[in-house]
Motif scaffolding. Sequence first.
Motif, PDB file in Angstrom:
ATOM      1  N   ASN A  66       0.832  -1.206   0.000  1.00  0.00           N
ATOM      2  CA  ASN A  66       0.000   0.000   0.000  1.00  0.00           C
ATOM      3  C   ASN A  66       0.864   1.252   0.000  1.00  0.00           C
ATOM      4  O   ASN A  66       0.566   2.234  -0.698  1.00  0.00           O
ATOM      5  CB  ASN A  66      -0.922  -0.022   1.217  1.00  0.00           C
ATOM      6  CG  ASN A  66      -2.076   0.924   1.076  1.00  0.00           C
ATOM      7  OD1 ASN A  66      -2.390   1.387  -0.009  1.00  0.00           O
ATOM      8  ND2 ASN A  66      -2.717   1.230   2.171  1.00  0.00           N
ATOM      9  N   ALA A  67       1.949   1.236   0.762  1.00  0.00           N
ATOM     10  CA  ALA A  67       2.831   2.407   0.820  1.00  0.00           C
ATOM     11  C   ALA A  67       3.446   2.703  -0.539  1.00  0.00           C
ATOM     12  O   ALA A  67       3.474   3.864  -0.975  1.00  0.00           O
ATOM     13  CB  ALA A  67       3.922   2.178   1.859  1.00  0.00           C
ATOM     14  N   VAL A  68       3.906   1.674  -1.227  1.00  0.00           N
ATOM     15  CA  VAL A  68       4.542   1.883  -2.526  1.00  0.00           C
ATOM     16  C   VAL A  68       3.518   2.324  -3.566  1.00  0.00           C
ATOM     17  O   VAL A  68       3.797   3.217  -4.382  1.00  0.00           O
ATOM     18  CB  VAL A  68       5.283   0.604  -2.973  1.00  0.00           C
ATOM     19  CG1 VAL A  68       5.764   0.724  -4.403  1.00  0.00           C
ATOM     20  CG2 VAL A  68       6.445   0.348  -2.053  1.00  0.00           C
ATOM     21  N   THR A  69       2.323   1.732  -3.552  1.00  0.00           N
ATOM     22  CA  THR A  69       1.321   2.114  -4.544  1.00  0.00           C
ATOM     23  C   THR A  69       0.869   3.559  -4.346  1.00  0.00           C
ATOM     24  O   THR A  69       0.701   4.294  -5.310  1.00  0.00           O
ATOM     25  CB  THR A  69       0.089   1.194  -4.480  1.00  0.00           C
ATOM     26  OG1 THR A  69      -0.399   1.145  -3.155  1.00  0.00           O
ATOM     27  CG2 THR A  69       0.425  -0.182  -4.957  1.00  0.00           C
ATOM     28  N   GLU A  71       2.613   5.915  -2.986  1.00  0.00           N
ATOM     29  CA  GLU A  71       3.758   6.795  -3.230  1.00  0.00           C
ATOM     30  C   GLU A  71       3.882   7.136  -4.712  1.00  0.00           C
ATOM     31  O   GLU A  71       4.167   8.278  -5.070  1.00  0.00           O
ATOM     32  CB  GLU A  71       5.020   6.091  -2.753  1.00  0.00           C
ATOM     33  CG  GLU A  71       6.299   6.878  -2.877  1.00  0.00           C
ATOM     34  CD  GLU A  71       7.472   6.077  -2.368  1.00  0.00           C
ATOM     35  OE1 GLU A  71       8.391   5.822  -3.163  1.00  0.00           O
ATOM     36  OE2 GLU A  71       7.454   5.680  -1.183  1.00  0.00           O
ATOM     37  N   ASN A  72       3.623   6.160  -5.566  1.00  0.00           N
ATOM     38  CA  ASN A  72       3.840   6.363  -6.996  1.00  0.00           C
ATOM     39  C   ASN A  72       2.584   6.835  -7.729  1.00  0.00           C
ATOM     40  O   ASN A  72       2.660   7.708  -8.565  1.00  0.00           O
ATOM     41  CB  ASN A  72       4.363   5.069  -7.630  1.00  0.00           C
ATOM     42  CG  ASN A  72       5.740   4.739  -7.099  1.00  0.00           C
ATOM     43  OD1 ASN A  72       6.601   5.587  -7.028  1.00  0.00           O
ATOM     44  ND2 ASN A  72       5.930   3.511  -6.680  1.00  0.00           N
ATOM     45  N   GLU A  73       1.462   6.251  -7.439  1.00  0.00           N
ATOM     46  CA  GLU A  73       0.210   6.643  -8.082  1.00  0.00           C
ATOM     47  C   GLU A  73      -0.684   7.260  -7.019  1.00  0.00           C
ATOM     48  O   GLU A  73      -1.084   6.592  -6.067  1.00  0.00           O
ATOM     49  CB  GLU A  73      -0.484   5.411  -8.687  1.00  0.00           C
ATOM     50  CG  GLU A  73       0.240   4.781  -9.834  1.00  0.00           C
ATOM     51  CD  GLU A  73       0.057   5.536 -11.124  1.00  0.00           C
ATOM     52  OE1 GLU A  73      -0.960   6.243 -11.247  1.00  0.00           O
ATOM     53  OE2 GLU A  73       0.920   5.429 -11.990  1.00  0.00           O
ATOM     54  N   VAL A  74      -1.059   8.509  -7.182  1.00  0.00           N
ATOM     55  CA  VAL A  74      -1.779   9.230  -6.133  1.00  0.00           C
ATOM     56  C   VAL A  74      -3.160   8.634  -5.889  1.00  0.00           C
ATOM     57  O   VAL A  74      -3.580   8.452  -4.750  1.00  0.00           O
ATOM     58  CB  VAL A  74      -1.906  10.728  -6.504  1.00  0.00           C
ATOM     59  CG1 VAL A  74      -2.686  11.475  -5.445  1.00  0.00           C
ATOM     60  CG2 VAL A  74      -0.539  11.329  -6.722  1.00  0.00           C
ATOM     61  N   SER A  75      -3.880   8.307  -6.967  1.00  0.00           N
ATOM     62  CA  SER A  75      -5.261   7.857  -6.802  1.00  0.00           C
ATOM     63  C   SER A  75      -5.379   6.342  -6.666  1.00  0.00           C
ATOM     64  O   SER A  75      -6.481   5.824  -6.629  1.00  0.00           O
ATOM     65  CB  SER A  75      -6.097   8.328  -7.995  1.00  0.00           C
ATOM     66  OG  SER A  75      -5.585   7.731  -9.170  1.00  0.00           O
ATOM     67  N   TYR A  76      -4.272   5.645  -6.621  1.00  0.00           N
ATOM     68  CA  TYR A  76      -4.312   4.190  -6.597  1.00  0.00           C
ATOM     69  C   TYR A  76      -4.108   3.687  -5.180  1.00  0.00           C
ATOM     70  O   TYR A  76      -3.321   4.261  -4.426  1.00  0.00           O
ATOM     71  CB  TYR A  76      -3.206   3.653  -7.515  1.00  0.00           C
ATOM     72  CG  TYR A  76      -3.553   2.342  -8.159  1.00  0.00           C
ATOM     73  CD1 TYR A  76      -4.620   2.231  -9.023  1.00  0.00           C
ATOM     74  CD2 TYR A  76      -2.794   1.210  -7.908  1.00  0.00           C
ATOM     75  CE1 TYR A  76      -4.924   1.040  -9.623  1.00  0.00           C
ATOM     76  CE2 TYR A  76      -3.088   0.010  -8.510  1.00  0.00           C
ATOM     77  CZ  TYR A  76      -4.156  -0.073  -9.368  1.00  0.00           C
ATOM     78  OH  TYR A  76      -4.455  -1.260  -9.959  1.00  0.00           O
ATOM     79  N   SER A  77      -4.804   2.638  -4.810  1.00  0.00           N
ATOM     80  CA  SER A  77      -4.664   2.099  -3.461  1.00  0.00           C
ATOM     81  C   SER A  77      -4.463   0.589  -3.529  1.00  0.00           C
ATOM     82  O   SER A  77      -4.615  -0.034  -4.576  1.00  0.00           O
ATOM     83  CB  SER A  77      -5.910   2.416  -2.627  1.00  0.00           C
ATOM     84  OG  SER A  77      -7.015   1.712  -3.137  1.00  0.00           O
ATOM     85  N   TYR A  78      -4.178   0.023  -2.389  1.00  0.00           N
ATOM     86  CA  TYR A  78      -3.928  -1.419  -2.294  1.00  0.00           C
ATOM     87  C   TYR A  78      -5.159  -2.214  -2.698  1.00  0.00           C
ATOM     88  O   TYR A  78      -5.062  -3.189  -3.442  1.00  0.00           O
ATOM     89  CB  TYR A  78      -3.523  -1.763  -0.858  1.00  0.00           C
ATOM     90  CG  TYR A  78      -3.560  -3.229  -0.555  1.00  0.00           C
ATOM     91  CD1 TYR A  78      -2.532  -4.056  -0.941  1.00  0.00           C
ATOM     92  CD2 TYR A  78      -4.653  -3.791   0.094  1.00  0.00           C
ATOM     93  CE1 TYR A  78      -2.572  -5.420  -0.684  1.00  0.00           C
ATOM     94  CE2 TYR A  78      -4.700  -5.141   0.350  1.00  0.00           C
ATOM     95  CZ  TYR A  78      -3.659  -5.950  -0.043  1.00  0.00           C
ATOM     96  OH  TYR A  78      -3.711  -7.285   0.212  1.00  0.00           O
ATOM     97  N   SER A  79      -6.333  -1.783  -2.230  1.00  0.00           N
ATOM     98  CA  SER A  79      -7.550  -2.548  -2.496  1.00  0.00           C
ATOM     99  C   SER A  79      -7.867  -2.580  -3.993  1.00  0.00           C
ATOM    100  O   SER A  79      -8.275  -3.616  -4.527  1.00  0.00           O
ATOM    101  CB  SER A  79      -8.728  -1.975  -1.714  1.00  0.00           C
ATOM    102  OG  SER A  79      -8.930  -0.628  -2.067  1.00  0.00           O
ATOM    103  N   ARG A  80      -7.648  -1.456  -4.675  1.00  0.00           N
ATOM    104  CA  ARG A  80      -7.888  -1.428  -6.118  1.00  0.00           C
ATOM    105  C   ARG A  80      -6.876  -2.288  -6.863  1.00  0.00           C
ATOM    106  O   ARG A  80      -7.207  -2.912  -7.881  1.00  0.00           O
ATOM    107  CB  ARG A  80      -7.849   0.008  -6.632  1.00  0.00           C
ATOM    108  CG  ARG A  80      -9.100   0.785  -6.188  1.00  0.00           C
ATOM    109  CD  ARG A  80      -9.076   2.208  -6.668  1.00  0.00           C
ATOM    110  NE  ARG A  80      -9.020   2.285  -8.121  1.00  0.00           N
ATOM    111  CZ  ARG A  80      -8.699   3.388  -8.797  1.00  0.00           C
ATOM    112  NH1 ARG A  80      -8.399   4.484  -8.134  1.00  0.00           N
ATOM    113  NH2 ARG A  80      -8.666   3.389 -10.099  1.00  0.00           N
ATOM    114  N   LEU A  81      -5.653  -2.327  -6.357  1.00  0.00           N
ATOM    115  CA  LEU A  81      -4.633  -3.182  -6.962  1.00  0.00           C
ATOM    116  C   LEU A  81      -5.035  -4.653  -6.880  1.00  0.00           C
ATOM    117  O   LEU A  81      -4.989  -5.382  -7.878  1.00  0.00           O
ATOM    118  CB  LEU A  81      -3.288  -2.987  -6.270  1.00  0.00           C
ATOM    119  CG  LEU A  81      -2.226  -4.025  -6.603  1.00  0.00           C
ATOM    120  CD1 LEU A  81      -1.720  -3.827  -8.010  1.00  0.00           C
ATOM    121  CD2 LEU A  81      -1.110  -3.991  -5.604  1.00  0.00           C
ATOM    122  N   ILE A  82      -5.447  -5.092  -5.708  1.00  0.00           N
ATOM    123  CA  ILE A  82      -5.844  -6.498  -5.523  1.00  0.00           C
ATOM    124  C   ILE A  82      -7.076  -6.814  -6.362  1.00  0.00           C
ATOM    125  O   ILE A  82      -7.174  -7.890  -6.973  1.00  0.00           O
ATOM    126  CB  ILE A  82      -6.098  -6.782  -4.026  1.00  0.00           C
ATOM    127  CG1 ILE A  82      -4.800  -6.621  -3.226  1.00  0.00           C
ATOM    128  CG2 ILE A  82      -6.683  -8.163  -3.814  1.00  0.00           C
ATOM    129  CD1 ILE A  82      -3.696  -7.588  -3.594  1.00  0.00           C
TER     130      ILE A  82
END
Length: 117
Positions: A66-69, A71-82
């Motif tokens: 979550n921290a890395v996502t 940091e790089n993409e402002v509107s992106y979060s861990y839950s959306r990644l999964i």
Amino acid sequence: MTRVRRGYIARRRRTKIRLFASSFRGAHSRLTRTITQQKMRALVSAYRDRGRQKRDFRRLWITRINAVTRENEVSYSYSRLIQNLYKRQLLLNRKIPAQIAILNKNCLCIIYKKIIK
């Protein structure tokens, strides 16, 4: 009546318990009753903490990803990644992306951008 010599089974059991508790401090490594109590307590703690360890590592991996996502993409979060990983049917456990997040953040960003498209 002659004296009966006792067998070795009880002594063998006690020495086995003593070997388990040899690193404990004080009476916990010397007295048989307290050794037995401490052995039970140690085994209960070990069983409980095996489950807790899995839980803690999963939380750590999720936090790192979550921290890395974020940091790089402002509107992106861990839950959306999964969610996107499941949509693409990419079955990655949380440990691998967390390792990538620590070792090479740019590689993780490339993976995310491929998933989004």
